[in-house]
Motif scaffolding. Structure first.
Motif: not given
Length: 109
Positions: A31-55
């Motif tokens: 799990a990695e958080s960078t400001g407006d995004m959280v990225t969850l990356t599995s061992a197989s390198r598949e991702k779940c990306i959670v991001n803001t849509q501020r507008a």
């Protein structure tokens, strides 16, 4: 909703997702958080990306080949998909994590 409320709700949602991800072995799910995004990356390198849509004061989640926008529903206290499919943010993220890592994502109360 105003910007301060949106920011507070997003911060709470990201904190809850990251805390749940901390319960999974980092060799299985990173799990990695960078400001407006959280990225969850599995061992197989598949991702779940959670991001803001501020507008539009939403949270966007990409995973399992789809991108879903969630709006906060104050009367229910939930982030629900904006297409009325009955998807809830935390359940959707947990389903994506289960799919990409094989591990359940368990949220604390």
């Amino acid at each position: 909703m105003d910007e301060a409320t949106y920011n507070q709700l997003v911060a709470g949602a990201f904190k809850r997702i990251l805390a749940a991800a901390d319960g999974i072995d980092p060799d299985v799910l990173e799990a990695e958080s960078t400001g407006d995004m959280v990225t969850l990356t599995s061992a197989s390198r598949e991702k779940c990306i959670v991001n803001t849509q501020r507008a539009v004061w939403q949270i966007w989640v990409a995973g399992r080949g789809q991108g879903i926008h969630f709006s906060y529903e104050p009367t229910q206290g939930l982030w629900l998909d904006d297409k009325g499919k009955g998807l809830e943010l935390f359940r959707f993220v947990a389903d994506v994590v289960q799919h990409i890592s094989g591990e359940p994502l368990t949220y604390r109360s």
